[in-house]
Motif scaffolding. Sequence first.
Motif, mmCIF file in Angstrom:
data_model
loop_
_atom_site.group_PDB
_atom_site.id
_atom_site.type_symbol
_atom_site.label_atom_id
_atom_site.label_comp_id
_atom_site.label_asym_id
_atom_site.label_seq_id
_atom_site.Cartn_x
_atom_site.Cartn_y
_atom_site.Cartn_z
ATOM 1 N N LEU A 119 88.426 8.233 -36.997
ATOM 2 C CA LEU A 119 89.275 7.341 -36.221
ATOM 3 C C LEU A 119 88.673 7.109 -34.838
ATOM 4 C CD1 LEU A 119 92.019 5.809 -36.191
ATOM 5 C CD2 LEU A 119 93.004 7.867 -35.153
ATOM 6 N N ASN A 120 88.042 8.123 -34.291
ATOM 7 C CA ASN A 120 87.379 7.999 -32.998
ATOM 8 C C ASN A 120 86.244 6.979 -33.064
ATOM 9 O OD1 ASN A 120 87.122 8.765 -30.290
ATOM 10 N ND2 ASN A 120 85.567 10.292 -30.755
ATOM 11 N N ALA A 121 85.424 7.059 -34.119
ATOM 12 C CA ALA A 121 84.339 6.087 -34.301
ATOM 13 C C ALA A 121 84.907 4.686 -34.502
ATOM 14 C CB ALA A 121 83.464 6.493 -35.485
ATOM 15 N N PHE A 122 85.956 4.581 -35.301
ATOM 16 C CA PHE A 122 86.603 3.285 -35.537
ATOM 17 C C PHE A 122 87.088 2.679 -34.220
ATOM 18 C CE2 PHE A 122 90.754 1.181 -36.256
ATOM 19 C CZ PHE A 122 90.319 0.079 -36.970
ATOM 20 N N GLY A 123 87.697 3.497 -33.357
ATOM 21 C CA GLY A 123 88.175 2.998 -32.077
ATOM 22 C C GLY A 123 87.058 2.428 -31.229
ATOM 23 N N TYR A 124 85.893 3.083 -31.247
ATOM 24 C CA TYR A 124 84.780 2.547 -30.451
ATOM 25 C C TYR A 124 84.324 1.198 -30.984
ATOM 26 C CZ TYR A 124 80.253 1.335 -28.801
ATOM 27 O OH TYR A 124 79.218 0.607 -28.274
ATOM 28 N N TRP A 125 84.133 1.094 -32.310
ATOM 29 C CA TRP A 125 83.647 -0.172 -32.858
ATOM 30 C C TRP A 125 84.630 -1.303 -32.600
ATOM 31 C CZ3 TRP A 125 78.788 -0.146 -33.399
ATOM 32 C CH2 TRP A 125 78.092 0.935 -33.929
ATOM 33 N N VAL A 126 85.915 -1.029 -32.693
ATOM 34 C CA VAL A 126 86.913 -2.060 -32.390
ATOM 35 C C VAL A 126 86.817 -2.467 -30.922
ATOM 36 C CG1 VAL A 126 89.394 -2.520 -32.203
ATOM 37 C CG2 VAL A 126 88.484 -1.410 -34.239
ATOM 38 N N PHE A 127 86.678 -1.497 -30.018
ATOM 39 C CA PHE A 127 86.511 -1.805 -28.597
ATOM 40 C C PHE A 127 85.295 -2.689 -28.364
ATOM 41 C CE2 PHE A 127 84.011 -0.101 -24.872
ATOM 42 C CZ PHE A 127 84.582 -0.940 -23.924
ATOM 43 N N LEU A 128 84.161 -2.338 -28.965
ATOM 44 C CA LEU A 128 82.945 -3.131 -28.794
ATOM 45 C C LEU A 128 83.151 -4.553 -29.297
ATOM 46 C CD1 LEU A 128 79.883 -3.457 -28.239
ATOM 47 C CD2 LEU A 128 79.482 -2.589 -30.560
ATOM 48 N N PHE A 129 83.688 -4.698 -30.501
ATOM 49 C CA PHE A 129 83.849 -6.025 -31.083
ATOM 50 C C PHE A 129 84.883 -6.846 -30.317
ATOM 51 C CE2 PHE A 129 82.474 -4.158 -35.424
ATOM 52 C CZ PHE A 129 81.139 -4.278 -35.058
ATOM 53 N N ALA A 130 85.946 -6.217 -29.831
ATOM 54 C CA ALA A 130 86.950 -6.947 -29.051
ATOM 55 C C ALA A 130 86.347 -7.445 -27.738
ATOM 56 C CB ALA A 130 88.157 -6.055 -28.777
ATOM 57 N N GLY A 131 85.534 -6.612 -27.089
ATOM 58 C CA GLY A 131 84.885 -7.045 -25.858
ATOM 59 C C GLY A 131 83.927 -8.197 -26.088
ATOM 60 N N LEU A 132 83.126 -8.109 -27.144
ATOM 61 C CA LEU A 132 82.203 -9.203 -27.460
ATOM 62 C C LEU A 132 82.968 -10.470 -27.849
ATOM 63 C CD1 LEU A 132 79.502 -7.243 -29.510
ATOM 64 C CD2 LEU A 132 79.368 -8.005 -27.123
ATOM 65 N N PHE A 133 84.071 -10.306 -28.567
ATOM 66 C CA PHE A 133 84.933 -11.425 -28.956
ATOM 67 C C PHE A 133 85.383 -12.197 -27.720
ATOM 68 C CE2 PHE A 133 89.225 -13.050 -29.741
ATOM 69 C CZ PHE A 133 89.108 -13.703 -30.958
ATOM 70 N N MET A 134 85.761 -11.467 -26.665
ATOM 71 C CA MET A 134 86.269 -12.124 -25.465
ATOM 72 C C MET A 134 85.150 -12.662 -24.584
ATOM 73 S SD MET A 134 89.574 -9.758 -24.466
ATOM 74 C CE MET A 134 90.340 -11.077 -23.557
ATOM 75 N N TRP A 135 84.083 -11.891 -24.394
ATOM 76 C CA TRP A 135 83.014 -12.341 -23.514
ATOM 77 C C TRP A 135 82.205 -13.490 -24.118
ATOM 78 C CZ3 TRP A 135 82.547 -12.139 -18.586
ATOM 79 C CH2 TRP A 135 83.094 -11.081 -17.865
ATOM 80 N N ALA A 136 82.161 -13.574 -25.457
ATOM 81 C CA ALA A 136 81.432 -14.679 -26.085
ATOM 82 C C ALA A 136 82.061 -16.023 -25.757
ATOM 83 C CB ALA A 136 81.393 -14.478 -27.601
ATOM 84 N N SER A 137 83.326 -16.023 -25.336
ATOM 85 C CA SER A 137 83.989 -17.285 -24.994
ATOM 86 C C SER A 137 83.486 -17.873 -23.686
ATOM 87 C CB SER A 137 85.499 -17.065 -24.913
ATOM 88 O OG SER A 137 85.828 -16.186 -23.834
ATOM 89 N N VAL A 138 82.850 -17.060 -22.828
ATOM 90 C CA VAL A 138 82.416 -17.562 -21.515
ATOM 91 C C VAL A 138 81.281 -18.575 -21.656
ATOM 92 C CG1 VAL A 138 81.446 -16.902 -19.278
ATOM 93 C CG2 VAL A 138 83.238 -15.506 -20.320
ATOM 94 N N PRO A 139 80.150 -18.253 -22.314
ATOM 95 C CA PRO A 139 79.121 -19.284 -22.461
ATOM 96 C C PRO A 139 79.582 -20.478 -23.292
ATOM 97 C CG PRO A 139 78.577 -17.340 -23.766
ATOM 98 C CD PRO A 139 79.716 -16.965 -22.882
ATOM 99 N N ALA A 140 80.588 -20.291 -24.140
ATOM 100 C CA ALA A 140 81.107 -21.400 -24.946
ATOM 101 C C ALA A 140 82.068 -22.285 -24.161
ATOM 102 C CB ALA A 140 81.802 -20.853 -26.186
ATOM 103 N N GLY A 141 82.401 -21.903 -22.918
ATOM 104 C CA GLY A 141 83.337 -22.685 -22.112
ATOM 105 C C GLY A 141 84.769 -22.610 -22.596
ATOM 106 N N ALA A 142 85.088 -21.568 -23.360
ATOM 107 C CA ALA A 142 86.437 -21.423 -23.915
ATOM 108 C C ALA A 142 87.077 -20.116 -23.484
ATOM 109 C CB ALA A 142 86.385 -21.513 -25.439
#
Length: 643
Positions: free
Chosen positions: A123-146
């Motif tokens: 569960l600890n490993a799962f929490g990290y991967w979700v954190f990483l993917f959620a952060g990338l999900f949000m930051w990827a919107s910046v270069p896309a202008g969204a």
Amino acid sequence: MPSSTTERGAGPGTEVVERLTAEWAEPPTLRGWFSTVDHKRIGRRYLVTAAVFFGFAGFSALAMRTQLAGPEAEILSPGEYNQLFSMHGTAMIFLFSTPMLFGFGNFLVPLMVGARDMAFPRLNAFGYWVFLFAGLFMWASVPAGAAPNGGWFAYVPLTDERHTPGLHLDVYTLGLLFLGISTSAGAINFIVTSLKLRAPGMSLNRVPVFVWAIVATSFMVIFALPVLNLDNALLFLDRRFDTRFFDTDRGGNVLLWQHLFWIFGHPDVYIIVMPALGIVSAVLPVFCRRGIVAYPLIVLSVVAIAIISFGVWVHHMFATGLPQLSYGFFSAASTIITIPSGLQIFAWLATMLLGRIVVRVPFLFVVGFIVTFVIGGFTGVMFALTAFDQQTTDSYFVVAHFHYVLFGGAVFPILAAIYYWLPKISGRMYSERLGRYAFWLIFVGMNLTFFPMHVSGLLGMPRRVYTYPGGLGWDPWNLLATVGAYVLGLGLLLVAVGVVHALRRGAPAPDDPWGGDSLEWATSSPPKPYNFPVLPRVHSLHPVWDPRTAESTGPGATEDRILTDGRQTLFTSELDGRYERAVRMPEETLKPLVAAIGLLTVFVGLLFAWYWVAAAGGALFAGTLAGWLWPAHRTPEEAGVPA
């Protein structure tokens, strides 16, 4: 006081160490990198990932301060400024502060309580991967202008589909819902680890303050985060499916958003600050060469803050027209919560007064924290007064206040923790001179950035503006703040340079370079995969300073604390740390990563309205979870259950 493992006596023999290494070591392969469940590796990943997101948010802040350095600047357009402003606040609150502090918790809590891993490693490993993917999900919107463009608080109706079309707020709502899964999983793991995996003899009155702070924070997350998740889910439904939760024309209520958001939002301030206070209580005694003063009262104040913080949310809404009678209750609660915070500050000052101070870089950052946090707390008491709050709400005075509380209250302790535990995490010592340069640049830069905002706010400058006309008296204060931001940025860059220099060229770190008092300093630097060759028996609040605890890991240790038959650690009782039984821990696996990929697919599908993609991701997640939780066939002995 003892300062190294060798001084505390001999440990187990070579055969025991080899067997433990064979059981706990993970393969140094690419698959091993993705499948690890070692809390130390996961903790380091949290720290590095949160630091990268902090860098993104810091560059956003520099761009905004450059835009505001003078009147009527045109460096950023209004749309660009709003996106950078929103992502800066969202990232600092959700993608840096809490994950960074949880990263230290991941690395340190099992070590501090004398365990070999977290209670739920997968569960600890799962929490990290979700954190990483959620952060990338949000930051990827910046270069896309969204990127999100409604502020980190996303007030309706400004953020409904009619006023903010496009994907901007869908990224915000879905990104925070995605991230909330990681935060909740981490909180549950910390609670169970701290209550059930403590070393024998570690009763609740011997638990380090940092662990108390992590546990209190975790309980706050469990109670506060569902409210934010509900708020974001309702806004997403309003925007995507035309529901009416916040639509006043059809029976909705815009203040519902604010109530739900701040029921989470004010406890979140303490969710961020509480582990930082625990860091201060861990670092300060070591450099004062004595135990923390008033340990029971500090623990009581941690618990009190966790409870009272849920009753002060309306002080964020004093200007919304709520009944006047309610303001009195929330003003009183907002004033009362300063008492337990002040108690901790006086305990730290007494510890310094009664100790023999050794000034090193971690201690400097602790002192910097105390100075800035007291200033932020002083202005916070001012906001608890309804009349003052109504005069200064939505001004730059508010911006100055919460940066003193959050930067002073979280970032300074985080920097103290980086320098304090870097030798333990990396096995390398940092450059003291480079660290001192970094401290003074950060301390001066932070105050030069945020203190002038008090003045510009009192002069009437509203927050959340991307430009302003000249001749209003704001120009010099904004210029000072921008100069301070660049000084602050230079200091933070020196911290990064110092960490890289330590990792590459730093001198090898001894096991206990500071003469620390808690159990992480009883391990090697960096710790072995199994943490402790012998799980200690704790006899005091300062186990490393206690010779009886050191003797418990010597040659006379019994097999029930060595546990070489597979990956095992101990379950102990919740209150007094009595030995209960040994439990088997899971091995490395790719299932947490695959489950997180399934959730990422769900949220990407929801974002773009590709509901078949979301359904496929949900099926992948459910199938992986079923395989993950499918009971393995084990004998009672293998499961750690008495026959």
